[in-house]
Write an enzyme that holds these catalytic residues in place. Structure first.
Site, short mmCIF file in Angstrom:
data_model
loop_
_atom_site.label_atom_id
_atom_site.label_comp_id
_atom_site.label_asym_id
_atom_site.label_seq_id
_atom_site.Cartn_x
_atom_site.Cartn_y
_atom_site.Cartn_z
N ASN A 152 -2.05 1.14 6.28
CA ASN A 152 -0.83 0.25 6.41
C ASN A 152 0.02 0.78 7.75
OD1 ASN A 152 -0.89 2.47 4.43
ND2 ASN A 152 1.64 2.42 4.64
N CYS A 326 7.73 3.67 2.41
CA CYS A 326 8.12 4.38 1.17
C CYS A 326 8.47 5.79 1.87
CB CYS A 326 6.59 4.69 0.62
SG CYS A 326 5.87 2.96 0.54
N1 PMP Z 1 -0.62 1.03 -0.83
C1 PMP Z 1 -0.51 0.85 0.34
C2 PMP Z 1 -1.82 0.44 1.33
C3 PMP Z 1 0.75 0.15 0.84
O1 PMP Z 1 1.11 -0.15 1.87
C4 PMP Z 1 1.70 0.27 -0.19
C5 PMP Z 1 3.34 -0.09 0.13
N2 PMP Z 1 3.41 -1.32 0.43
C6 PMP Z 1 1.56 0.58 -1.66
C7 PMP Z 1 0.15 1.26 -1.69
C8 PMP Z 1 2.47 0.91 -2.55
O2 PMP Z 1 3.07 -0.37 -2.86
P1 PMP Z 1 4.27 -0.67 -3.90
O3 PMP Z 1 5.36 0.39 -3.22
O4 PMP Z 1 4.53 -2.21 -3.79
O5 PMP Z 1 3.94 -0.09 -5.07
#
Ligand code: PMP
Length: 384
Positions: A152, A326
């Site tokens: 990401n 995050c």
């Molecule tokens: N895995 C990846 C590759 C992410 O980019 C993200 C955040 N979008 C997550 C996990 C965690 O997602 P969430 O905060 O919606 O649980």
């Protein structure tokens, strides 16, 4: 939304067609799918319909292999802790890559407290997993290896099939986090040889509050949150039918529209990269070709990513990211950028642009000009 939004990786708008489709599950069809009356049966039907649509998006052999959860974080926890704990009799080793999302690293760190051994496979300077090292590190005691399908922060797409071959030579299960990849590039769990796969609703233009874990038939997995036994006992808790039905519809639309939309975004993105790299001392992070079609990530020397983000927002109404949403509230440099070999001061100058539905070609010169001015201005002010 006004301005130019370039942070689809952190949050995406719900597709209006999805919102229209799913709205009835908020206001009219509000039954609990565990209830035996007709309202419950209709909710159950909506749940199973969504399961089929998500299964089709990733070519899962059977809809029953899809478990709905509340977030990608939860899917990653279930995949990793659920397999590691259930199969601890076979070994207590878990393996991942150095550039995973923290929702993969942290469940593994939690397992370490229970006597599990966690190891991280290094990646090269473009973020590709070192397959030789992976081969050396997987052992018969490795019950779960978790490698993301695509990253990401730097957009790099891993060779899923080759990773699967190496993992399955000696180890047990391969989990892949496809949150960033699904709906943007073809993900096929059968072709790619994947045992467990994480998917996120919002990344498909579905509502927040739903995600899924694909679990291949025969994978031994235990729940990590016991309760009422929903989702084959693997994810207890009353199902969020609105979000799940929306995710199903979003998966159906993504399957039909992915090729065209990804080609459109790739073309805008490529122009954007070319334009931004004309800025002095700017560098692309991640791989130029093995890259998600909507993803452009850079670093600029002598300035901070946070200053770029805030200036672009305040002065040009352009929204970008510095790395993972995050962890963006900490001022620590991204572990992902350090893992691809950047020095601390290099990792601090990062900027991530992720394109989506509402971006257009004619925005490219506007964005490029704003970045050029922003970087110039910040460098003038920089003590470095
Ligand atoms: N895995 C990846 C590759 C992410 O980019 C993200 C955040 N979008 C997550 C996990 C965690 O997602 P969430 O905060 O919606 O649980």
């Amino acid at each position: 939304m006004s301005g130019i939004y370039l942070d689809y990786q952190s949050a995406s708008p719900v597709d209006p067609r999805v919102a229209r489709f799913a709205q009835r599950y908020l206001t009219e069809e509000f039954g609990n799918p565990s209830s035996l009356h007709s309202a419950g049966l209709r909710a159950r039907a909506a749940l199973e319909e969504a399961r089929s649509r998500v299964a089709e998006l990733i070519n899962a052999e059977d809809p029953s292999s899809i478990i709905f959860t509340g977030s990608a974080t939860e899917s990653n926890n279930l995949a990793i802790r659920g397999t590691a704990i259930r199969n601890a009799g076979k070994g207590k080793k878990v393996l991942t890559s150095a550039i995973e999302h923290i929702s993969v690293h942290n469940p593994m760190k939690e397992l370490q407290k229970g006597g599990f051994e966690m190891s991280m496979v290094p990646v090269d300077s473009s973020g590709l997993v070192d397959l030789g090292e992976l081969e050396r590190m997987v052992s018969p005691e490795t019950t779960v290896t978790s490698i993301m399908y695509a990253n990401n922060e730097i957009g790099t797409i891993q060779p899923a099939n080759e990773i699967s071959d190496v993992v399955h030579e000696k180890g047990m299960y391969l989990h892949m986090d496809a949150s960033a990849a699904a709906g943007r590039i073809p993900v096929d769990v059968q072709r790619d040889g994947i045992d467990l796969l994480t998917l996120s609703s919002n990344e498909l233009y579905g509502p927040q509050g739903a995600a899924a874990l694909y679990v291949k038939k025969g994978v031994r997995l235990q729940t990590v949150n016991p309760g009422g036994g929903q989702e084959r006992g693997l994810r207890s808790g009353t199902e969020n039918i609105f979000a799940i039905a929306g995710m199903g519809e979003a998966a159906r639309l993504a399957r039909g529209e992915m090729d065209g939309e990804s080609a459109r975004l790739r073309s805008i993105r490529d122009r954007l990269i070319d334009e931004i790299l004309m800025v002095e001392e700017s560098y692309l992070t991640g791989d130029r070709t093995r890259r998600l079609p909507h993803h452009a990530s850079f670093r600029f020397s002598r300035i901070e990513g946070e200053s770029i983000l805030l200036t672009l927002d305040a002065m040009f109404d352009i929204q970008v990211a510095t790395g993972s949403a995050c962890s963006s509230r900490t001022l620590e440099p991204s572990h992902c950028l350090l893992a691809i070999g950047l020095k601390h001061e290099e990792a601090h100058g990062s900027m991530v642009m992720t394109l989506g539905r509402y971006n257009t070609e004619d925005q490219v010169p506007v964005i490029a000009e704003a970045v050029k001015k922003t970087v110039g201005r910040l460098r003038e002010l920089s003590p470095l």
